[in-house]
Motif scaffolding. Sequence first.
Motif, PDB file in Angstrom:
ATOM      1  N   VAL A 166       0.330   3.807  -5.997  1.00 50.70           N
ATOM      2  CA  VAL A 166      -0.114   2.748  -5.086  1.00 50.70           C
ATOM      3  C   VAL A 166      -1.544   3.009  -4.621  1.00 50.70           C
ATOM      4  O   VAL A 166      -2.358   2.085  -4.514  1.00 50.70           O
ATOM      5  CB  VAL A 166       0.842   2.626  -3.889  1.00 50.70           C
ATOM      6  CG1 VAL A 166       0.306   1.643  -2.854  1.00 50.70           C
ATOM      7  CG2 VAL A 166       2.233   2.197  -4.353  1.00 50.70           C
ATOM      8  N   GLU A 167      -1.869   4.257  -4.345  1.00 51.62           N
ATOM      9  CA  GLU A 167      -3.250   4.585  -3.970  1.00 51.62           C
ATOM     10  C   GLU A 167      -4.213   4.198  -5.078  1.00 51.62           C
ATOM     11  O   GLU A 167      -5.309   3.678  -4.818  1.00 51.62           O
ATOM     12  CB  GLU A 167      -3.359   6.075  -3.656  1.00 51.62           C
ATOM     13  CG  GLU A 167      -2.717   6.466  -2.335  1.00 51.62           C
ATOM     14  CD  GLU A 167      -2.971   7.915  -1.976  1.00 51.62           C
ATOM     15  OE1 GLU A 167      -3.503   8.164  -0.876  1.00 51.62           O
ATOM     16  OE2 GLU A 167      -2.637   8.795  -2.788  1.00 51.62           O
ATOM     17  N   ALA A 168      -3.821   4.435  -6.323  1.00 52.95           N
ATOM     18  CA  ALA A 168      -4.678   4.056  -7.451  1.00 52.95           C
ATOM     19  C   ALA A 168      -4.781   2.543  -7.581  1.00 52.95           C
ATOM     20  O   ALA A 168      -5.848   2.003  -7.905  1.00 52.95           O
ATOM     21  CB  ALA A 168      -4.131   4.665  -8.741  1.00 52.95           C
ATOM     22  N   ALA A 169      -3.682   1.823  -7.315  1.00 54.27           N
ATOM     23  CA  ALA A 169      -3.692   0.369  -7.426  1.00 54.27           C
ATOM     24  C   ALA A 169      -4.694  -0.259  -6.461  1.00 54.27           C
ATOM     25  O   ALA A 169      -5.246  -1.330  -6.733  1.00 54.27           O
ATOM     26  CB  ALA A 169      -2.289  -0.187  -7.173  1.00 54.27           C
ATOM     27  N   ALA A 175      15.811   2.244   1.971  1.00 56.58           N
ATOM     28  CA  ALA A 175      14.614   2.132   2.819  1.00 56.58           C
ATOM     29  C   ALA A 175      14.636   3.176   3.937  1.00 56.58           C
ATOM     30  O   ALA A 175      14.667   2.853   5.124  1.00 56.58           O
ATOM     31  CB  ALA A 175      14.507   0.737   3.392  1.00 56.58           C
ATOM     32  N   ASN A 176      14.615   4.444   3.533  1.00 55.38           N
ATOM     33  CA  ASN A 176      14.644   5.509   4.536  1.00 55.38           C
ATOM     34  C   ASN A 176      13.296   5.628   5.237  1.00 55.38           C
ATOM     35  O   ASN A 176      12.241   5.301   4.679  1.00 55.38           O
ATOM     36  CB  ASN A 176      15.044   6.838   3.881  1.00 55.38           C
ATOM     37  CG  ASN A 176      14.033   7.324   2.868  1.00 55.38           C
ATOM     38  OD1 ASN A 176      13.067   7.995   3.202  1.00 55.38           O
ATOM     39  ND2 ASN A 176      14.246   6.967   1.598  1.00 55.38           N
ATOM     40  N   GLU A 177      13.324   6.111   6.458  1.00 56.42           N
ATOM     41  CA  GLU A 177      12.121   6.145   7.304  1.00 56.42           C
ATOM     42  C   GLU A 177      11.030   7.032   6.722  1.00 56.42           C
ATOM     43  O   GLU A 177       9.847   6.679   6.758  1.00 56.42           O
ATOM     44  CB  GLU A 177      12.497   6.627   8.708  1.00 56.42           C
ATOM     45  CG  GLU A 177      11.339   6.593   9.695  1.00 56.42           C
ATOM     46  CD  GLU A 177      11.762   7.003  11.096  1.00 56.42           C
ATOM     47  OE1 GLU A 177      10.921   6.953  12.010  1.00 56.42           O
ATOM     48  OE2 GLU A 177      12.941   7.372  11.282  1.00 56.42           O
ATOM     49  N   MET A 178      11.404   8.193   6.155  1.00 56.06           N
ATOM     50  CA  MET A 178      10.409   9.104   5.620  1.00 56.06           C
ATOM     51  C   MET A 178       9.613   8.458   4.496  1.00 56.06           C
ATOM     52  O   MET A 178       8.375   8.508   4.475  1.00 56.06           O
ATOM     53  CB  MET A 178      11.073  10.386   5.101  1.00 56.06           C
ATOM     54  CG  MET A 178      10.091  11.413   4.543  1.00 56.06           C
ATOM     55  SD  MET A 178      10.889  12.885   3.854  1.00 56.06           S
ATOM     56  CE  MET A 178      11.495  12.225   2.306  1.00 56.06           C
ATOM     57  N   SER A 179      10.303   7.817   3.565  1.00 55.40           N
ATOM     58  CA  SER A 179       9.628   7.187   2.433  1.00 55.40           C
ATOM     59  C   SER A 179       8.783   6.002   2.876  1.00 55.40           C
ATOM     60  O   SER A 179       7.646   5.819   2.419  1.00 55.40           O
ATOM     61  CB  SER A 179      10.654   6.750   1.387  1.00 55.40           C
ATOM     62  OG  SER A 179      11.371   7.846   0.880  1.00 55.40           O
ATOM     63  N   LEU A 180       9.336   5.181   3.769  1.00 57.59           N
ATOM     64  CA  LEU A 180       8.587   4.021   4.244  1.00 57.59           C
ATOM     65  C   LEU A 180       7.300   4.450   4.932  1.00 57.59           C
ATOM     66  O   LEU A 180       6.233   3.849   4.722  1.00 57.59           O
ATOM     67  CB  LEU A 180       9.451   3.203   5.196  1.00 57.59           C
ATOM     68  CG  LEU A 180       8.825   1.913   5.732  1.00 57.59           C
ATOM     69  CD1 LEU A 180       8.466   0.977   4.590  1.00 57.59           C
ATOM     70  CD2 LEU A 180       9.777   1.217   6.703  1.00 57.59           C
ATOM     71  N   ASN A 181       7.354   5.490   5.735  1.00 62.13           N
ATOM     72  CA  ASN A 181       6.156   5.974   6.423  1.00 62.13           C
ATOM     73  C   ASN A 181       5.102   6.453   5.438  1.00 62.13           C
ATOM     74  O   ASN A 181       3.895   6.299   5.683  1.00 62.13           O
ATOM     75  CB  ASN A 181       6.517   7.091   7.399  1.00 62.13           C
ATOM     76  CG  ASN A 181       7.173   6.566   8.663  1.00 62.13           C
ATOM     77  OD1 ASN A 181       7.017   5.408   9.019  1.00 62.13           O
ATOM     78  ND2 ASN A 181       7.923   7.425   9.342  1.00 62.13           N
ATOM     79  N   LYS A 182       5.532   7.033   4.326  1.00 58.23           N
ATOM     80  CA  LYS A 182       4.564   7.478   3.325  1.00 58.23           C
ATOM     81  C   LYS A 182       3.765   6.300   2.784  1.00 58.23           C
ATOM     82  O   LYS A 182       2.547   6.386   2.606  1.00 58.23           O
ATOM     83  CB  LYS A 182       5.273   8.208   2.190  1.00 58.23           C
ATOM     84  CG  LYS A 182       5.761   9.604   2.540  1.00 58.23           C
ATOM     85  CD  LYS A 182       6.347  10.303   1.312  1.00 58.23           C
ATOM     86  CE  LYS A 182       6.767  11.719   1.645  1.00 58.23           C
ATOM     87  NZ  LYS A 182       7.283  12.430   0.445  1.00 58.23           N
ATOM     88  N   LEU A 193       3.349   3.335   4.320  1.00 52.17           N
ATOM     89  CA  LEU A 193       2.553   2.750   5.400  1.00 52.17           C
ATOM     90  C   LEU A 193       1.316   3.596   5.699  1.00 52.17           C
ATOM     91  O   LEU A 193       0.253   3.060   6.010  1.00 52.17           O
ATOM     92  CB  LEU A 193       3.409   2.605   6.655  1.00 52.17           C
ATOM     93  CG  LEU A 193       4.568   1.605   6.555  1.00 52.17           C
ATOM     94  CD1 LEU A 193       5.389   1.623   7.836  1.00 52.17           C
ATOM     95  CD2 LEU A 193       4.051   0.204   6.269  1.00 52.17           C
ATOM     96  N   ASN A 194       1.444   4.904   5.581  1.00 53.70           N
ATOM     97  CA  ASN A 194       0.330   5.799   5.903  1.00 53.70           C
ATOM     98  C   ASN A 194      -0.841   5.652   4.931  1.00 53.70           C
ATOM     99  O   ASN A 194      -1.991   5.919   5.300  1.00 53.70           O
ATOM    100  CB  ASN A 194       0.804   7.247   5.926  1.00 53.70           C
ATOM    101  CG  ASN A 194       1.653   7.567   7.148  1.00 53.70           C
ATOM    102  OD1 ASN A 194       1.621   6.849   8.139  1.00 53.70           O
ATOM    103  ND2 ASN A 194       2.427   8.634   7.080  1.00 53.70           N
TER     104      ASN A 194
END
Length: 208
Positions: free
Chosen positions: A170-173, A188-195, A197-198
Motif C-alpha cells: 500500500v505504501e508503494a501504491a 478487521a482486528n484493531e492491530m491490523s487496521l491501525n497499521k 491507518l498509520n
Amino acid sequence: MKPDFKTIYVQKAAIQYYKERVKAIVSRWPDAKVIEVERHNDISELRDMDPAEWLTAKREILVLGIIKSLDNTPNGRSTDFIAPSGANGCLSGCQYCYVARRKTNSVAGSNPLTLFLNTEGVIKSIRNHSDGLGAKTPNQCDPIYWTYDIGCNNDVMGDVMVYDGAIQMVEAAKTMKNVKLSFATKNANEMSLNKFLNIKPEGHCRIR
C-alpha cells in the motif's frame, strides 16, 4: 484467529534471498520448530494431516516462501485486476471458503497460512503492469484508479498480524498515480487496521 505457531516451514529460497525477513518473523515465535523445505506448496507432512486438525493447523502452522507467478490477471468485478498473491491460506478457516481448493497441500488435511516474502517483486509487477495501462477508464470498480485485488487467496488483515508485506504494498501504491489496492476481510482486528491507518493510504487502498 490469533496465531500461536508451533511449527514454521521455511522454503530454502526464502532463507537464501530474505534471511533477515525470515529471522524477524521466526523470532516472534521462539519456541516454534523451524523446518526448511524445498517447495512451499509440496510439504508431505501437511498433505498427510488429518482433516480433523484443519483449524489447529491454521493456528499452529506457518509457511514462509517465495511466489513464482507474478502475473496480474483481469478480474472486472470488485477490482479490475487480481495482483500476484502476497499469501495463500488464511488464519480464519471459514468452512465455505474457496481458497483451500487452490493450494496443493489442501487436497488433504491442511491449508495453513503461507506468506510470500518477495514483496518487492509483487510491487514491481503491479507498477509495471499499471504503467502500461494509461489513464483509467471509469467503470464499476473505480472511476479514477486501476484497482488490484491483493487478497484473492488470503485475508490481508490476518496476514499483517504476522508480516507487513501488504503494508509495504500500500505504501508503494501511494507512489503510483493510477493504482488502488483492494481486498476483502472478515478479520478487521484493531492491530491490523491501525497499521493501515498509520501509513495514511490517501485513497490508494480500499478495504471491503
